[in-house]
Design a protein around this motif. Structure first.
Motif, PDB file in Angstrom:
ATOM      1  N   TYR A   1       0.688  -0.954  -0.016  1.00 52.37           N
ATOM      2  CA  TYR A   1       0.012   0.049  -0.079  1.00 52.37           C
ATOM      3  C   TYR A   1       0.891   1.353   0.061  1.00 52.37           C
ATOM      4  O   TYR A   1       1.957   1.102   0.426  1.00 52.37           O
TER       5      TYR A   1
ATOM      6  N   GLN B   1       0.428   5.322   1.422  1.00 49.27           N
ATOM      7  CA  GLN B   1      -0.332   6.195   2.114  1.00 49.27           C
ATOM      8  C   GLN B   1      -0.237   7.752   1.862  1.00 49.27           C
ATOM      9  O   GLN B   1       1.215   8.063   2.226  1.00 49.27           O
TER      10      GLN B   1
ATOM     11  N   GLY C   1      -4.735  12.742   2.676  1.00 52.36           N
ATOM     12  CA  GLY C   1      -6.110  13.062   1.778  1.00 52.36           C
ATOM     13  C   GLY C   1      -6.518  11.926   0.862  1.00 52.36           C
ATOM     14  O   GLY C   1      -7.455  12.012   0.390  1.00 52.36           O
ATOM     15  N   HIS C   2      -5.642  11.000   0.907  1.00 44.02           N
ATOM     16  CA  HIS C   2      -5.914   9.697  -0.010  1.00 44.02           C
ATOM     17  C   HIS C   2      -6.036   8.336   1.100  1.00 44.02           C
ATOM     18  O   HIS C   2      -6.607   7.528   0.228  1.00 44.02           O
ATOM     19  N   GLY C   3      -5.786   8.313   2.101  1.00 43.50           N
ATOM     20  CA  GLY C   3      -5.677   7.368   2.894  1.00 43.50           C
ATOM     21  C   GLY C   3      -4.567   6.248   2.493  1.00 43.50           C
ATOM     22  O   GLY C   3      -3.794   6.535   1.693  1.00 43.50           O
ATOM     23  N   LEU C   4      -5.052   4.983   2.777  1.00 43.37           N
ATOM     24  CA  LEU C   4      -4.251   3.831   2.136  1.00 43.37           C
ATOM     25  C   LEU C   4      -4.754   3.361   0.852  1.00 43.37           C
ATOM     26  O   LEU C   4      -5.938   2.855   0.842  1.00 43.37           O
TER      27      LEU C   4
ATOM     28  N   PHE D   1       3.528   0.814   2.884  1.00 38.32           N
ATOM     29  CA  PHE D   1       3.471  -0.072   3.869  1.00 38.32           C
ATOM     30  C   PHE D   1       3.173  -1.353   3.128  1.00 38.32           C
ATOM     31  O   PHE D   1       2.498  -1.652   2.269  1.00 38.32           O
TER      32      PHE D   1
ATOM     33  N   PRO E   1       6.102  -1.863   9.451  1.00 42.27           N
ATOM     34  CA  PRO E   1       6.339  -0.312  10.156  1.00 42.27           C
ATOM     35  C   PRO E   1       6.331   0.837   9.115  1.00 42.27           C
ATOM     36  O   PRO E   1       6.535   1.899   9.441  1.00 42.27           O
TER      37      PRO E   1
END
Lengths: 113, 113
Positions: A35, A37, A40-43, A90, A106
């Motif tokens: 992912y 991150q 404003g977009h998140g994951l 991530f 992490p």
């Protein structure tokens, strides 16, 4: 805590250079995910793997490739990094039990200048 | 692409207050998860709900899955400074090897002492 490590933890690179991020797990989980991150977009899912040599694209896969040659390692490669790929990356793993929990690493903070 | 809208985006409250975070979508999800993320770390699963109308409690946190499995809420009673963090909802989509999570953008909660 699930045994997930990501390397490097921090990286600064220049536009146009190749970058490889590594995710390593000691849990023998079948499923692995990458992912990014961003504020404003998140994951957002980049790529995922459902077994050795079995991978598929996620929501934001353009400019990224992955490889999984063994269960414990999932590599994310930026063939030619761009400033828009500056982000926190991530890795997550899952054994797809009834809860479908994903365990996250992490993170790697990547800056592309 | 299924979208999950979280509200509010930011929430700053005093210790001891109650709060509710919402996660809404026009899509149906097979499951809904809530994660909590602290600065510099990956998200950690709090709960998974899978049945429409399901309510789960985790100490002072109450999670509810909407009857139609399109929305969810997280209620915290008597918030503590230790509750500070980014709360993310994630909806499960697809099946088999193609099962993936779609994340909301998150609610950043600050609980002031």
């Amino acid at each position: 805590d699930a045994g997930i490590t990501q390397s490097p933890r921090h990286k600064v690179t220049e536009t146009g250079t190749p970058v490889t991020l590594r995710c390593h797990q000691t849990e023998n989980h079948r499923y692995m995910y990458w992912y990014r991150q961003d504020p404003g977009h998140g994951l957002r899912l980049i790529h995922y793997s459902y077994g050795v040599k079995d991978t598929d694209k996620g929501e934001v896969s353009d400019g990224y490739s992955v490889s999984r040659s063994k269960t414990e390692d999932f590599l994310l490669t930026l063939e030619s990094a761009t400033s828009s790929q500056t982000s926190v990356y991530f890795c997550a793993i899952s054994d797809r039990t009834s809860s479908n929990e994903q365990f996250f690493g992490p993170g790697t903070r990547l800056t592309v200048l | 692409t299924q979208l999950l809208e979280q509200s509010p985006q930011f929430l700053s409250i005093q210790e001891g207050e109650n709060l509710t975070v919402y996660c809404n979508s026009s899509s149906v999800f097979s499951s809904l998860q809530w994660y909590r993320q602290e600065p510099g770390e990956g998200p950690v699963l709090l709960v998974t709900v899978v049945t429409g109308g399901e309510v789960k409690k985790l100490k002072r946190l109450t999670f509810q899955f909407g009857d139609a499995r399109k929305d969810s809420s997280l209620h915290i009673t008597a918030a503590q400074p230790g509750d500070t963090g980014l709360y993310l909802c994630a909806g499960g989509v697809g099946g088999g090897s193609n099962y993936k999570l779609t994340f909301g953008k998150g609610t950043l909660l600050t609980v002031n002492p």
